[in-house]
Motif scaffolding. Sequence first.
Motif, PDB file in Angstrom:
ATOM      1  N   MET A  89      20.960   5.344   4.183  1.00 24.96           N
ATOM      2  CA  MET A  89      20.562   4.280   3.506  1.00 24.96           C
ATOM      3  C   MET A  89      18.977   4.233   4.134  1.00 24.96           C
ATOM      4  N   PRO A  90      18.064   4.464   2.675  1.00 22.85           N
ATOM      5  CA  PRO A  90      16.733   3.976   4.254  1.00 22.85           C
ATOM      6  C   PRO A  90      16.552   2.616   4.375  1.00 22.85           C
ATOM      7  N   SER A  91      15.974   2.138   5.612  1.00 21.58           N
ATOM      8  CA  SER A  91      16.042   0.761   6.267  1.00 21.58           C
ATOM      9  C   SER A  91      14.718   0.048   4.994  1.00 21.58           C
ATOM     10  N   PHE A  92      15.236  -1.163   4.847  1.00 19.05           N
ATOM     11  CA  PHE A  92      13.811  -1.848   4.411  1.00 19.05           C
ATOM     12  C   PHE A  92      12.478  -0.827   4.360  1.00 19.05           C
ATOM     13  N   ARG A  93      12.151  -0.676   6.040  1.00 22.57           N
ATOM     14  CA  ARG A  93      10.666  -1.108   6.369  1.00 22.57           C
ATOM     15  C   ARG A  93      10.025   1.115   5.875  1.00 22.57           C
ATOM     16  N   ALA A  94      11.534   1.330   6.129  1.00 18.21           N
ATOM     17  CA  ALA A  94      11.530   2.816   5.481  1.00 18.21           C
ATOM     18  C   ALA A  94      10.863   2.882   3.732  1.00 18.21           C
ATOM     19  N   HIS A  95      11.853   1.912   3.318  1.00 17.86           N
ATOM     20  CA  HIS A  95      11.487   1.573   1.551  1.00 17.86           C
ATOM     21  C   HIS A  95      10.290   1.120   1.217  1.00 17.86           C
ATOM     22  N   ALA A  96       9.839   0.674   1.760  1.00 15.80           N
ATOM     23  CA  ALA A  96       8.280  -0.865   2.096  1.00 15.80           C
ATOM     24  C   ALA A  96       6.845   0.417   2.133  1.00 15.80           C
ATOM     25  N   ARG A  97       7.635   1.258   2.851  1.00 12.20           N
ATOM     26  CA  ARG A  97       6.299   2.234   3.382  1.00 12.20           C
ATOM     27  C   ARG A  97       5.718   3.285   2.503  1.00 12.20           C
ATOM     28  N   ALA A  98       7.425   3.777   1.798  1.00 15.71           N
ATOM     29  CA  ALA A  98       7.600   4.956   0.859  1.00 15.71           C
ATOM     30  C   ALA A  98       6.541   3.689  -0.519  1.00 15.71           C
ATOM     31  N   TRP A  99       6.763   2.461  -0.824  1.00  6.67           N
ATOM     32  CA  TRP A  99       5.734   1.877  -1.603  1.00  6.67           C
ATOM     33  C   TRP A  99       4.442   1.183  -1.469  1.00  6.67           C
ATOM     34  N   ALA A 100       4.583   1.799  -0.474  1.00  9.36           N
ATOM     35  CA  ALA A 100       2.656   1.568   0.254  1.00  9.36           C
ATOM     36  C   ALA A 100       2.612   3.369   0.104  1.00  9.36           C
ATOM     37  N   GLU A 101       2.784   4.288   0.687  1.00  7.46           N
ATOM     38  CA  GLU A 101       1.920   5.486  -0.223  1.00  7.46           C
ATOM     39  C   GLU A 101       2.117   5.559  -2.006  1.00  7.46           C
ATOM     40  N   LEU A 102       3.223   5.377  -2.130  1.00  8.02           N
ATOM     41  CA  LEU A 102       3.065   5.728  -3.866  1.00  8.02           C
ATOM     42  C   LEU A 102       1.676   4.457  -3.664  1.00  8.02           C
ATOM     43  N   LEU A 103       1.061   3.357  -3.887  1.00 12.53           N
ATOM     44  CA  LEU A 103       0.643   2.565  -4.506  1.00 12.53           C
ATOM     45  C   LEU A 103      -1.156   2.657  -4.203  1.00 12.53           C
ATOM     46  N   ARG A 104      -1.132   3.307  -2.522  1.00  8.27           N
ATOM     47  CA  ARG A 104      -2.281   3.609  -1.644  1.00  8.27           C
ATOM     48  C   ARG A 104      -2.855   1.839  -1.567  1.00  8.27           C
ATOM     49  N   LEU A 105      -2.161   1.204  -0.780  1.00  8.18           N
ATOM     50  CA  LEU A 105      -1.997  -0.668  -0.502  1.00  8.18           C
ATOM     51  C   LEU A 105      -3.282  -0.447   0.153  1.00  8.18           C
ATOM     52  N   PRO A 106      -3.937   0.904   1.182  1.00  7.76           N
ATOM     53  CA  PRO A 106      -4.819   0.958   1.649  1.00  7.76           C
ATOM     54  C   PRO A 106      -6.140   0.367   0.082  1.00  7.76           C
ATOM     55  N   ALA A 107      -6.684   1.567  -0.163  1.00  5.88           N
ATOM     56  CA  ALA A 107      -7.920   1.147  -1.845  1.00  5.88           C
ATOM     57  C   ALA A 107      -7.608   0.215  -3.051  1.00  5.88           C
ATOM     58  N   LEU A 108      -6.353  -0.842  -2.332  1.00  3.44           N
ATOM     59  CA  LEU A 108      -6.667  -2.066  -3.292  1.00  3.44           C
ATOM     60  C   LEU A 108      -7.585  -3.009  -2.940  1.00  3.44           C
ATOM     61  N   PHE A 109      -8.356  -3.016  -0.936  1.00  2.21           N
ATOM     62  CA  PHE A 109      -9.182  -3.922  -0.805  1.00  2.21           C
ATOM     63  C   PHE A 109     -10.444  -2.989  -1.660  1.00  2.21           C
ATOM     64  N   THR A 110     -10.579  -1.935  -2.037  1.00  2.48           N
ATOM     65  CA  THR A 110     -11.669  -1.809  -3.033  1.00  2.48           C
ATOM     66  C   THR A 110     -11.794  -2.660  -4.965  1.00  2.48           C
ATOM     67  N   VAL A 111     -10.766  -3.032  -4.561  1.00  3.21           N
ATOM     68  CA  VAL A 111     -10.696  -3.617  -6.065  1.00  3.21           C
ATOM     69  C   VAL A 111     -11.563  -4.779  -6.510  1.00  3.21           C
ATOM     70  N   PRO A 112     -11.281  -5.686  -5.318  1.00  4.00           N
ATOM     71  CA  PRO A 112     -12.182  -7.190  -5.489  1.00  4.00           C
ATOM     72  C   PRO A 112     -13.674  -7.864  -5.544  1.00  4.00           C
ATOM     73  N   GLY A 113     -14.012  -6.065  -5.456  1.00  2.81           N
ATOM     74  CA  GLY A 113     -15.327  -6.322  -5.502  1.00  2.81           C
ATOM     75  C   GLY A 113     -16.067  -5.621  -6.567  1.00  2.81           C
ATOM     76  N   ASP A 114     -15.680  -5.376  -7.950  1.00  8.06           N
ATOM     77  CA  ASP A 114     -15.583  -5.292  -9.307  1.00  8.06           C
ATOM     78  C   ASP A 114     -16.556  -7.035  -9.661  1.00  8.06           C
ATOM     79  N   ALA A 115     -14.705  -6.849  -9.539  1.00  7.17           N
ATOM     80  CA  ALA A 115     -14.737  -8.622  -9.603  1.00  7.17           C
ATOM     81  C   ALA A 115     -16.380  -9.666  -8.843  1.00  7.17           C
ATOM     82  N   LEU A 116     -15.962  -9.444  -8.217  1.00  6.58           N
ATOM     83  CA  LEU A 116     -17.179 -10.201  -7.141  1.00  6.58           C
ATOM     84  C   LEU A 116     -18.585  -9.679  -7.834  1.00  6.58           C
TER      85      LEU A 116
END
Length: 396
Positions: free
Chosen positions: A1-28
């Motif tokens: 069974m994958p660890s919590f850290r591996a599971h969190a990294r998998a979701w971070a890759e799925l959601l492409r979390l670094p790209a999330l920083f490009t979103v707030p600037g739209d509203a601003l």
Amino acid sequence: MPSFRAHARAWAELLRLPALFTVPGDALAGAAATGLRPGRGTALALTSSLCLYEAGMALNDWADRAEDAVDRPHRPIPSGRVHPTAALTAAAALTAAGLALAARAGRPALTVATALAGTVWAYDLTLKHTKAGPTAMATARALDLLLGATATATATASATATASESVEGRVGAGRGRGATGATAGGSVAGATGGREGVSRVSSPLPAALALGAHTLAVTSVSRHETQGGSTAAPLGALATTLALAHAVARPRRAAVGPLAHRRAVHGPPSLPQPTDGPPSLPLSTDGPPSLPAGRRPAVRLGLPGTTRPARPAEDTAALTRTALALAYTATAGRPFLHAALNPSPPLTQRAVGGGIRALIPLQAALAARSGALGSALVAASLAPAAGRFARRVSVT
């Protein structure tokens, strides 16, 4: 069974979390484009955008799970780290949350958010691999900026109307008690003037079109990131980058109101002059000559008799716009050029990543061009974090 850290990294890759920083600037940038200060509506639009953006990311991998099994088997779904049903459920839940947040900003904001969500789902499920794919993605990014503008304007108008009604109620109570209406009447006039000012907000469409043009260019390049081989797409994206950088570095043309129209037709109001002799400045009784009220002191440029008005605020704004335009050009232009010279899959993927990160300085430059230096600095401050996270999790 994958660890919590591996599971969190998998979701971070799925959601492409670094790209999330490009979103707030739209509203601003959207709030800045209206000429209004960001507030509660802007915050609701920002959080709604974050939810809808991540919904699109999850839905994208769910829709591409068969293709990724061949071209990118390391992705979370084909590698078995995230179940397809979990990804689809997350996409639906995030979409519902985004629409609920937009609804709290008012019906106009909900209308724009609904159009944005529909565009995202249509792109991921049907339009991505068609000729309309890049246009759909550009439309989604433009709608995201318009969501920030609409929510900000709606919330501001609502707050102004509430304040006006409160003042009018106090005026009525004061008159009932026999109070004089001079001061209260001035307050009502001020509130009404504020409400009229809200109805004359600047149009956010030029800023939305700028973001849409950049997104169109990046999406056109991304269609070749797994196979490579395209030189025309990176060259077109490079030309778009240079054109947008030139546009955002220039000051925004001020809206033409009644006063500006009178000045454009009749010229500025003239100062009274003596009937004979050269014009003279009024002298104070003690001290140096004083300038007429409203006139700025002059600053010498170095040549005898050569002066210009002192405009430190305008100079600061111009420097900010130029710096952000250069940052945008460097972030997007260089990888686009490399991909055009060598359209291999690695360089094409790097160009797509650079184009995504370049959204941040572009959003900041659009906010600065609208005169919102504070919002521009907040948007620009997200760039370092986006760069650090992008080294750990891919944004493509």
